[in-house]
Design a protein around this motif. Structure first.
Motif, PDB file in Angstrom:
ATOM      1  N   UNK A  15      53.878 -20.494  60.566  1.00 18.35           N
ATOM      2  CA  UNK A  15      52.614 -20.813  61.242  1.00 18.35           C
ATOM      3  C   UNK A  15      52.264 -22.290  61.104  1.00 18.35           C
ATOM      4  N   UNK A  16      52.429 -22.852  59.922  1.00 19.31           N
ATOM      5  CA  UNK A  16      52.124 -24.269  59.700  1.00 19.31           C
ATOM      6  C   UNK A  16      53.027 -25.148  60.566  1.00 19.31           C
ATOM      7  N   UNK A  17      54.327 -24.841  60.574  1.00 21.50           N
ATOM      8  CA  UNK A  17      55.274 -25.633  61.355  1.00 21.50           C
ATOM      9  C   UNK A  17      54.972 -25.531  62.855  1.00 21.50           C
ATOM     10  N   UNK A  18      54.688 -24.314  63.320  1.00 24.34           N
ATOM     11  CA  UNK A  18      54.365 -24.146  64.740  1.00 24.34           C
ATOM     12  C   UNK A  18      53.066 -24.858  65.112  1.00 24.34           C
ATOM     13  N   UNK A  19      52.108 -24.820  64.206  1.00 21.87           N
ATOM     14  CA  UNK A  19      50.838 -25.516  64.456  1.00 21.87           C
ATOM     15  C   UNK A  19      51.068 -27.022  64.583  1.00 21.87           C
ATOM     16  N   UNK A  20      51.940 -27.564  63.724  1.00 20.82           N
ATOM     17  CA  UNK A  20      52.247 -28.990  63.783  1.00 20.82           C
ATOM     18  C   UNK A  20      52.964 -29.340  65.087  1.00 20.82           C
ATOM     19  N   UNK A  21      53.932 -28.546  65.465  1.00 22.51           N
ATOM     20  CA  UNK A  21      54.690 -28.802  66.698  1.00 22.51           C
ATOM     21  C   UNK A  21      53.761 -28.750  67.908  1.00 22.51           C
ATOM     22  N   UNK A  22      52.904 -27.742  67.970  1.00 27.08           N
ATOM     23  CA  UNK A  22      51.982 -27.620  69.103  1.00 27.08           C
ATOM     24  C   UNK A  22      51.010 -28.794  69.158  1.00 27.08           C
ATOM     25  N   UNK A  23      50.531 -29.240  68.002  1.00 23.73           N
ATOM     26  CA  UNK A  23      49.601 -30.374  67.970  1.00 23.73           C
ATOM     27  C   UNK A  23      50.294 -31.653  68.438  1.00 23.73           C
ATOM     28  N   UNK A  51      48.132 -34.771  69.652  1.00 20.51           N
ATOM     29  CA  UNK A  51      47.291 -34.945  68.471  1.00 20.51           C
ATOM     30  C   UNK A  51      48.182 -35.318  67.286  1.00 20.51           C
ATOM     31  N   UNK A  52      48.498 -36.608  67.168  1.00 19.12           N
ATOM     32  CA  UNK A  52      49.443 -37.059  66.152  1.00 19.12           C
ATOM     33  C   UNK A  52      48.825 -37.165  64.763  1.00 19.12           C
ATOM     34  N   UNK A  53      47.506 -37.128  64.672  1.00 16.91           N
ATOM     35  CA  UNK A  53      46.845 -37.167  63.365  1.00 16.91           C
ATOM     36  C   UNK A  53      47.189 -35.942  62.526  1.00 16.91           C
ATOM     37  N   UNK A  54      47.582 -34.869  63.188  1.00 13.82           N
ATOM     38  CA  UNK A  54      47.879 -33.631  62.481  1.00 13.82           C
ATOM     39  C   UNK A  54      49.108 -33.777  61.580  1.00 13.82           C
TER      40      UNK A  54
END
Length: 163
Positions: free
Chosen positions: A45-53, A58-61
């Motif tokens: 979930x964390x990795x997918x959230x980062x990829x989607x951002x 949204x590079x701040x993520x």
């Protein structure tokens, strides 16, 4: 003083109908396996959230999620030896651990690919900015005709410091 018990001693022998060479799970082993599977899901979930951002711009993520992602991956790395001996155990098949690990691997590869492309782009931009800065700056000695002169000072080339 109560005698100390170890999980190895709690394992005993396999019940009737099961393979005799198969390890018997203790309650702590089962707890470790369930926690491992839950952490795999959290990490995906964390990795997918980062990829989607990142895909959304949204590079701040990236910096915001870095610590969370590092902790999750480190936890999995440290807990893997506790569950690895049970990879062929029926509970691992029931929980589909191998399929979850395959999903985790895919998420890590996708995240890694995106982050490496971002790093290459950043290096390219930096190199181009340096080229532009150097092109528009006078970082060296130049002759009368505008040609660059090597760093060796000539006896004819001197700066008159008197005004």
């Amino acid at each position: 003083m109560t005698p100390r018990t170890f999980r190895f001693g709690q394992r005993g022998t396999a019940p009737e109908g099961e393979a005799p060479d198969q390890l018997v799970l203790t309650p702590q082993d089962e707890e470790n396996i369930h926690a491992y599977v839950a952490k795999i899901h959290d990490t995906i979930d964390v990795l997918n959230r980062e990829v989607q951002a990142i895909k959304a711009g949204n590079l701040d993520v990236v910096s915001a999620i870095f610590d969370e992602k590092s902790r999750a991956l480190k936890w999995l790395e440290l807990q893997t030896p506790l569950v690895e001996p049970f990879m062929d155990h029926p509970i691992m098949v029931e929980l589909e651990v191998k399929a979850h690990l395959k999903q985790l691997k895919g998420a890590i590869e996708e995240d890694s690919a995106i982050l490496s492309r971002m790093a290459v782009a950043a290096r390219t931009i930096l190199r181009e900015v340096k080229k532009i800065s150097n092109r528009n700056a006078l970082d060296g000695n130049y002759g009368k005709m505008g040609q660059r002169v090597s760093g060796v000072a000539d006896k004819n080339m001197h700066v008159d410091q008197k005004f």
